[in-house]
Design an enzyme around this catalytic site. Sequence first.
Site, PDB file in Angstrom:
ATOM      1  N   MET A 110      -4.098  42.294  36.246  1.00 18.34           N
ATOM      2  CA  MET A 110      -4.772  41.921  35.644  1.00 18.34           C
ATOM      3  C   MET A 110      -5.883  40.733  36.874  1.00 18.34           C
ATOM      4  SD  MET A 110      -4.329  42.746  32.952  1.00 18.34           S
ATOM      5  CE  MET A 110      -5.116  42.019  32.027  1.00 18.34           C
ATOM      6  N   GLU A 111      -5.918  41.017  37.686  1.00 15.49           N
ATOM      7  CA  GLU A 111      -6.779  40.070  38.444  1.00 15.49           C
ATOM      8  C   GLU A 111      -7.963  40.360  38.832  1.00 15.49           C
ATOM      9  OE1 GLU A 111      -3.029  37.430  38.872  1.00 15.49           O
ATOM     10  OE2 GLU A 111      -3.362  39.777  38.464  1.00 15.49           O
ATOM     11  N   ASP A 116     -25.708  39.211  32.015  1.00 22.28           N
ATOM     12  CA  ASP A 116     -25.810  38.492  32.083  1.00 22.28           C
ATOM     13  C   ASP A 116     -27.446  38.048  32.889  1.00 22.28           C
ATOM     14  OD1 ASP A 116     -26.341  35.108  30.920  1.00 22.28           O
ATOM     15  OD2 ASP A 116     -25.620  34.616  33.198  1.00 22.28           O
ATOM     16  N   LEU A 173      -0.255  35.068  29.371  1.00 19.40           N
ATOM     17  CA  LEU A 173       0.979  35.490  29.860  1.00 19.40           C
ATOM     18  C   LEU A 173       0.948  35.479  31.635  1.00 19.40           C
ATOM     19  CD1 LEU A 173       3.093  36.577  26.603  1.00 19.40           C
ATOM     20  CD2 LEU A 173       2.973  34.480  27.681  1.00 19.40           C
ATOM     21  N   HIS A 182       0.772  35.223  35.642  1.00 13.68           N
ATOM     22  CA  HIS A 182       1.414  33.963  36.437  1.00 13.68           C
ATOM     23  C   HIS A 182       0.860  33.824  37.231  1.00 13.68           C
ATOM     24  CE1 HIS A 182       5.536  36.718  35.577  1.00 13.68           C
ATOM     25  NE2 HIS A 182       5.783  35.534  35.820  1.00 13.68           N
TER      26      HIS A 182
END
Length: 179
Positions: A131-132, A146, A95, A97
């Site tokens: 969120m970015e 990793d 959700l 954008h």
Amino acid sequence: MHKTRKSSASEQTRDTDIDGGDGFTHLSGDGSARMVDVTAKAPTVRSATAEATVLVAPPVLAALTGGSVPKGDVWAIARIAGIQAAKKCSELLPLAHVIGIHGATVDFEVREDHIRILATARTADRTGVEMEALTAASVAGLAMVDMVKGLDRSVELTGIKLLEKTGGRSGAWRREDHL
């Protein structure tokens, strides 16, 4: 199993409103998930900074700071992974954008027993970049894990959180415990 049904014209109109009818912005009137329509909002300059922490054993920290990690330049790989992640956030979060990322940085602070990752995302768009920034910090941390997991499988990614954001309707916000 979730059944879908055809929406009436009045429901489709309501689905473009900011509020889905029950106070939930990401649910339509019938309870199905939806992306909030932000087309009517004016673009504004926005930024957000998030952090993540990679807990490492002393030998791993020594390898990181000494540039002797067998997989190569951990710092460069983690930085690029974080920047890439900020740009791909909407592909990962259903959700979120699609927004233009106009600036992204990923920086590292070496501490006694961990690496602090600071990620900042910037835009001039209709919705925020929290969120970015969180995605950038998370993926930079995952890339670091990793790269060093062969040296120590107990390496740990933790403490992913938003530190501050600026711009938008709600204005500036800063975590109280943020130094």
